[in-house]
Scaffold this motif. Structure first.
Motif, PDB file in Angstrom:
ATOM      1  N   THR A  78       0.659  -1.081   0.134  1.00 23.08           N
ATOM      2  CA  THR A  78       0.246  -0.038  -0.292  1.00 23.08           C
ATOM      3  C   THR A  78       0.643   0.675   0.077  1.00 23.08           C
ATOM      4  N   PRO A  79       0.568   2.451  -0.781  1.00 21.75           N
ATOM      5  CA  PRO A  79       1.168   3.462  -1.396  1.00 21.75           C
ATOM      6  C   PRO A  79       1.038   4.031   0.660  1.00 21.75           C
ATOM      7  N   VAL A  80       2.363   5.203   1.184  1.00 19.01           N
ATOM      8  CA  VAL A  80       2.904   6.164   2.101  1.00 19.01           C
ATOM      9  C   VAL A  80       2.602   7.393   1.499  1.00 19.01           C
ATOM     10  N   ILE A  81       1.660   8.153   2.150  1.00 13.23           N
ATOM     11  CA  ILE A  81       1.535   9.352   1.663  1.00 13.23           C
ATOM     12  C   ILE A  81       1.851   9.953   3.196  1.00 13.23           C
ATOM     13  N   THR A  82       3.355  11.569   2.937  1.00 10.52           N
ATOM     14  CA  THR A  82       3.274  12.504   4.100  1.00 10.52           C
ATOM     15  C   THR A  82       2.222  13.579   4.228  1.00 10.52           C
ATOM     16  N   CYS A  83       1.759  13.318   5.271  1.00 12.32           N
ATOM     17  CA  CYS A  83       0.394  14.911   5.809  1.00 12.32           C
ATOM     18  C   CYS A  83       1.501  16.204   5.155  1.00 12.32           C
ATOM     19  N   LYS A  84       1.191  17.272   4.986  1.00 17.07           N
ATOM     20  CA  LYS A  84       1.989  18.413   4.967  1.00 17.07           C
ATOM     21  C   LYS A  84       1.261  18.779   6.401  1.00 17.07           C
ATOM     22  N   GLY A  85       0.524  18.737   6.964  1.00 13.47           N
ATOM     23  CA  GLY A  85      -0.067  19.347   8.386  1.00 13.47           C
ATOM     24  C   GLY A  85       0.554  19.108   9.522  1.00 13.47           C
TER      25      GLY A  85
END
Length: 261
Positions: free
Chosen positions: A159-166
């Protein structure tokens, strides 16, 4: 006919968090469901959480962070689940990102960074720490494993991992005394984890780990820009690294079944 929007559960672990739980839950009020699993608080944590509309379940037989999170999952009836600690607050910027992620219906894992608040001061000038996986599609999250720094086990490991900016505001160290208590707890849990993995401890290993940690946080992550609060924050984390390996060497016989909170 319009498609139904995906729903969000925010899941919170508590243990004697009366001081912070109201702010934590108030920052989560945009969720469709708020679930609290309490570990046997002796203060007003449960009453405060219930008064703010959270579903509260008590599991006082503490068996580690992973098991408590697994218990949280059983009460979640939403499409997505976000794990929030009681000493954290969701900022408006992060709330917008969470809502956008949930509305997308995407199967991903979202990592969150911390803006640390230590001894009454936000360490804003320090480079963000954290990068903790917190938001999951419920159908993809099987369970957690590990006593401390638990790991999510997914149905789809790729599953792809995304880093939030907030970022999350993280009130991890409010007093020196509480920091000393946390130091003992996390050093012991970390030592137990390494003992189970067959690793060796010792003073020199501990010193090397502490020195590397302090240099990384204080200089490379710019803790030195945050005054005395920044120094204390970095120093306590380094001390935790040192005592983790000292305990692994000198307390090894008592570490086998350490899960206390």
């Amino acid at each position: 006919m319009t498609a139904q929007q995906p729903t969000l559960c925010i899941a919170i672990l508590t243990m004697n968090e009366a001081r912070r739980i109201a702010q934590c839950i108030e920052s989560a009020q945009f969720a469709d469901q708020i679930v609290v699993v309490d570990s046997g608080s002796k203060d007003d944590t449960v009453a405060i959480a219930q008064s703010l509309g959270a579903q509260v379940h008590t599991h006082a037989d503490w068996q580690g962070f992973a098991e408590q999170r697994n218990r949280l999952m059983k009460y979640c009836s939403s499409d997505y689940i976000f794990f929030l600690d009681a000493d954290e607050i969701i900022t408006p910027e992060l709330q917008m990102e969470i809502q956008t992620a949930v509305s997308s219906g995407r199967n991903a894992v979202w990592k969150i960074l911390w803006n640390q608040v230590a001894y009454g001061k936000p360490l804003t000038l320090m480079k963000s720490t954290g990068g903790i996986q917190r938001l999951f599609k419920s159908s993809n999250l099987l369970r957690f494993e590990g006593v401390v720094h638990e790991q999510a086990i997914l149905a789809e490991p790729a599953t792809p991992v995304i880093t939030c900016k907030g970022q999350l505001l993280h009130y991890s160290r409010e007093t020196v005394y509480a920091s000393l208590q946390k130091l003992a707890q996390y050093a012991q849990l970390g030592a137990a984890k390494r003992a189970k993995a067959g690793k060796r401890g010792g003073v020199l290993r501990g010193f090397a780990s502490a020195f590397a940690s302090f240099m990384q946080l204080y200089f490379f992550r710019r803790g030195f820009l945050c005054g005395g609060e920044g120094f204390l924050f970095c120093f306590f984390i380094a001390l935790e690294c040192f005592f983790r390996y000292a305990m692994l060497r000198y307390d090894k016989a008592t570490l086998e079944n350490v899960v206390t909170r």
